[in-house]
Design an enzyme around this catalytic site. Structure first.
Site, PDB file in Angstrom:
ATOM      1  CB  CYS A   1       5.392  -3.812   0.510  1.00  0.00           C
ATOM      2  SG  CYS A   1       6.157  -2.212   0.364  1.00  0.00           S
ATOM      3  CE1 TYR A   2       0.751   1.248   5.463  1.00  0.00           C
ATOM      4  CE2 TYR A   2      -0.869  -0.525   5.527  1.00  0.00           C
ATOM      5  CZ  TYR A   2      -0.438   0.726   5.946  1.00  0.00           C
ATOM      6  OH  TYR A   2      -1.180   1.444   6.852  1.00  0.00           O
TER       7      TYR A   2
ATOM      8  CG  ASP B 277     -14.752 -11.727 -20.734  1.00  0.00           C
ATOM      9  OD1 ASP B 277     -13.827 -12.562 -20.724  1.00  0.00           O
ATOM     10  OD2 ASP B 277     -14.599 -10.531 -20.437  1.00  0.00           O
TER      11      ASP B 277
ATOM     12  N   GLY C 230       0.856  -1.185   0.000  1.00  0.00           N
ATOM     13  CA  GLY C 230       0.000   0.000   0.000  1.00  0.00           C
ATOM     14  C   GLY C 230       0.884   1.224   0.000  1.00  0.00           C
TER      15      GLY C 230
ATOM     16  CE  LYS D 224     -10.368 -11.373 -21.651  1.00  0.00           C
ATOM     17  NZ  LYS D 224     -11.637 -10.643 -21.775  1.00  0.00           N
TER      18      LYS D 224
ATOM     19  CD  GLU E 207       3.047  -8.434  -5.262  1.00  0.00           C
ATOM     20  OE1 GLU E 207       3.857  -9.129  -4.609  1.00  0.00           O
ATOM     21  OE2 GLU E 207       2.704  -7.297  -4.905  1.00  0.00           O
TER      22      GLU E 207
ATOM     23  CG  HIS F 219       5.815  -5.530  -4.386  1.00  0.00           C
ATOM     24  ND1 HIS F 219       4.524  -5.462  -3.932  1.00  0.00           N
ATOM     25  CD2 HIS F 219       6.426  -4.412  -3.953  1.00  0.00           C
ATOM     26  CE1 HIS F 219       4.345  -4.335  -3.274  1.00  0.00           C
ATOM     27  NE2 HIS F 219       5.493  -3.676  -3.261  1.00  0.00           N
TER      28      HIS F 219
END
Ligand code: XMP
Length: 523
Positions: A86-87, A237, A59, A379, A181, A179
């Site tokens: 992190c945060y 979709d 954040g 997706k 991710e 991070h």
């Protein structure tokens, strides 16, 4: 109902990081269901969620800011594994009695990290991942932990001496300053997988087949003997929603496919071939080209064009749906990023493009209930489910196509002859991208028709004809994008083919504008 797919789930608490959705995608890639919720989710709701593990996102605030998002007591009291990024790491450190240096700035950059801490402690999260050589990670160089909480150890440190990771010695509580991710972190997905499967012991129950079985039962239970209508657009979709709903409901589903004259070449025939002829889905195909193009005559403003196309679509759809007896439900291809955005989740990530037509307001007006079987999926998961349901790969991996279609790719006034030229040029472009193996490396590519004439020579004669621009972008979130470095030989081939094969075009340009400052579409 068999619901093993949701029986192990992860809670991601969002503290406003631009990367929160990527954390969720990584957890899903590790084979577990997860949901993103705001950091302010209350303790009872956290307990009721029954998470197998909790991940706290990054954040942009400082934990000591007055009113900064805080840590709910349930996160640590539940006793399930917690990973703070992190945060999230700063919150854990502070809550457990450590100290964070509030530098106040938030800068990201690459960093080299390596294992740290007492030799007697073997980090179950990092050891196998980080190894002895260390790795490159994407690090926040803002606030950072300067004193490890009692009962915790440092497990990794950056080359610059920053504490990169900490963990409790007695409980499965972990914090990382970097991070894991994002793609910039080497093998970051492996670290998330270590947390999900290794630390939390998840079994990989979240699979495309599991999802399909679950959703088929859920659709049947919900719909009973009612009838469902669904707008098929040619986009991924709505195509996957239709295939899934058809598998569950058979002839209780009717799809409506509106040809607005602004579709890609052969799109109508392909949709009818796949769904109506091949799969036996009931599809009403509506030829509304004249109605759309008639309304658009003389209109040049992009936003007015968008609105006109949207309104006309709703009008046509409503007329057709009214002809189907006993309709109670409207199927829609809403996907998880749409849900997060409309819930006001401050993930900071792009408003994800809807490849299906926007039928907002329709359900209320027509007194229909909404059916959104893909609302839990990202997706890439939608694509996997589509393949599993037997949809053709070209359809499932098709680039996003905006609701207003070629209407926003013909600059200024939309005319049928312009649309025909553009369709042909775009088709050649896509064909060559596929042939050269570039199509699936590109997030979105298309041709744009420029209604200006330029001079050329062909054979012995002078030509005075229109221009086509080619666009191709690399992006994950469609909020920012880089222009795609297309091989020169390929550009040469595409340009030659377009000029030779499309009558009315004598010049081709390649768009080298990134977003920002450009947008992906030209209008
Ligand atoms: P821009 O041009 O805003 O595009 O950079 C970002 C993504 O959104 C798509 N897009 C639309 N999709 N209706 C849609 O359904 C629209 O009016 C629309 N405008 C842009 C665009 O194709 C890209 O993927």
């Amino acid at each position: 109902m068999t619901d093993s797919i949701h029986s192990e789930k992860f809670l991601i608490l969002d503290y406003g990081s631009q990367y929160t959705q990527i954390i969720a995608r990584r957890v899903r890639e590790s084979g577990s269901y997860c949901e993103i919720h705001p950091w302010s989710m209350d303790d009872q709701a956290i307990r009721d969620f029954r998470p197998l593990g909790i991940i706290l996102s990054g954040g942009h605030r400082s934990v000591y800011d007055p009113g900064a998002p805080d840590l709910r007591p349930a996160v640590l009291n539940l006793g399930v594994p917690v990973l703070g990024i992190c945060y999230g790491m700063h919150l854990l450190a502070r809550a457990c009695g450590g100290q964070v240096d509030p530098s106040g700035k938030r800068e990201y950059g690459g960093a080299d990290i390596r294992m740290d801490g007492p030799a007697s402690h073997r980090s179950p999260l990092l050891t196998d991942w980080l190894g002895t050589a260390g790795l490159k990670v994407w690090m926040s160089h803002g606030d950072h932990v300067v004193r490890v909480p009692p009962g915790f150890v440092a497990t990794a440190v950056s080359q610059g001496g920053l504490l990169a990771a900490i963990e409790s010695v007695s409980r499965p509580v972990f914090g990382v300053q970097f991070h894991p991710e994002v793609d910039h972190t080497e093998n970051g997905a492996v670290l998330i997988d270590r947390f999900v499967r290794g630390i939390c012991g998840a079994h990989g129950l979240w699979t495309a087949t599991g999802f399909i079985d679950y959703e088929i039962e859920a659709l049947r239970a919900k719909v009973g003997s009612d009838h469902v209508v669904l707008g098929l657009s040619g986009g991924v979709d709505s195509a996957v929603t239709a295939a899934l709903a058809h598998r569950a409901l058979g002839q209780q589903l009717t799809c409506i496919f509106v040809d607005n004259g602004l579709l890609r070449l052969h799109e109508g025939e392909e949709v009818m071939a796949t769904f109506a002829r091949h799969m036996g889905v009931r599809v009403l195909s509506v030829q509304a080209q004249d109605r759309f193009l008639g309304r658009l005559a003389g209109v040049t403003d992009p936003e007015i064009k968008r609105r006109m196309i949207g309104h006309t679509f709703i009008e046509v759809f409503e007329e057709e749906a009214a002809k189907i007896p006993g309709v109670r439900w409207l199927g829609q291809g809403t996907i998880y990023p749409d849900v997060i955005e409309s819930a006001g989740g401050k993930t900071g990530v792009a408003t994800n493009i809807k490849s299906h037509h926007n039928v907002g307001g329709l359900p209320e007006r027509m007194g229909l209930k909404l059916l959104e079987p893909l609302r839990e999926l990202f997706k890439d998961e939608v694509r996997r489910v589509g393949l599993e349901l037997g949809l053709p790969r070209e359809m499932v991996f098709r680039h996003p196509f905006p609701g207003p279609g070629l209407g926003v790719r013909i600059l200024g006034e939309v005319r049928k002859d312009f649309a025909d030229m553009l369709r042909q040029a775009d088709h050649i472009y896509m064909e060559e991208l596929r042939l050269a193996g570039h199509y699936e490396k590109i997030a979105q590519a298309f041709a744009v028709f420029l209604p200006v004439k330029s001079v050329g020579v062909m054979g012995d004669g002078r030509t005075y004809e229109y221009v086509v621009a080619l666009r191709a972008v690399a992006t994950r979130d469609y909020m920012t994008a880089d222009w795609y470095p297309m091989p020169v030989e390929l550009l040469k081939k595409i340009s030659n083919r377009i000029i030779n094969e499309v009558q009315g075009i004598n010049r081709v340009a390649y768009d080298i504008t990134s977003k920002p400052p450009g947008t992906i579409e030209w209008e």
